[in-house]
Scaffold this active site. Structure first.
Site, PDB file in Angstrom:
ATOM      1  CB  THR A 140       2.935  -0.705  -4.346  1.00  0.00           C
ATOM      2  OG1 THR A 140       3.020  -0.471  -2.935  1.00  0.00           O
ATOM      3  CG2 THR A 140       2.484  -2.126  -4.580  1.00  0.00           C
ATOM      4  CE  LYS A 175      -3.835  -2.349   2.262  1.00  0.00           C
ATOM      5  NZ  LYS A 175      -4.532  -2.609   1.039  1.00  0.00           N
ATOM      6  CB  CYS A 176       4.268   1.759  -0.594  1.00  0.00           C
ATOM      7  SG  CYS A 176       5.640   2.907  -0.785  1.00  0.00           S
ATOM      8  N   GLY A 177       3.142   4.226  -2.325  1.00  0.00           N
ATOM      9  CA  GLY A 177       3.198   4.885  -3.624  1.00  0.00           C
ATOM     10  C   GLY A 177       4.229   4.264  -4.551  1.00  0.00           C
TER      11      GLY A 177
END
Length: 167
Positions: free
Chosen positions: A44, A40-42
């Site tokens: 990803t 759930k990371c930018g």
């Protein structure tokens, strides 16, 4: 290219998604790209480029290994089953994903305690800055470190991979 650091890490154990202990030495003379990952990371979408590296260089001696980590703003909250399903379904990941770990702090995994001794291109070592920090471990133990924003297919990573592949 990053400044190479030799760190004795190939025999440090870690726990795989299967619950068993593993080491990077299990990959023999392959170069291993170790990456702390999060769903759930930018950053990803880097999973796609990591998988492409595995497909492009796997037969030539590269092994990508993902290490899920929830230390950065809780961006890897799922169970291992959820993480593995997400990686396979969303990104088509075929490379191994290890069990969730901590990469920083007093409870950091031993593998990451050793990896953090490696310097990046600016000569800095120490804590992992964010999700998707990359460590390329050559068969001789040389480690090249790349910060999270450096995309897996960046020229400096490709050059380090190609220089690290077994003969």
């Amino acid at each position: 290219m990053t400044e190479a650091t030799t760190v004795d890490i190939r025999n440090i154990s870690y726990v795989g998604a299967d619950g068993a202990e593993h080491t990077l030495a299990e990959f023999g003379d392959k170069a291993v790209l170790v990456v702390n990952v999060a769903s759930k990371c930018g950053l990803t979408p880097q999973y796609e480029q990591l998988e492409q590296l595995q497909r492009s260089y796997g037969d030539r001696g590269l092994q990508v290994v993902g290490f899920p980590c929830n230390q950065f703003m809780g961006q890897e909250p799922g169970s291992m089953d959820e993480i593995l399903d997400y990686c396979a379904v969303t990104w088509g990941v075929s490379f191994p994903i290890a069990d969730k770990i901590k990469v920083n702090g007093s409870h950091a995994a031993p593998l990451y305690k050793a990896l953090k001794k490696a310097k990046n291109a600016e000569g800095a070592k120490g804590p992992v800055m964010w999700n998707f920090e990359k460590f390329l471990v050559a068969p001789d133990g040389t480690v090249h470190r790349f910060r999270p924003q450096t995309k897996p297919d960046a020229p400096e990573i490709i050059a380090a991979i190609e220089a690290s592949l077994p003969a």
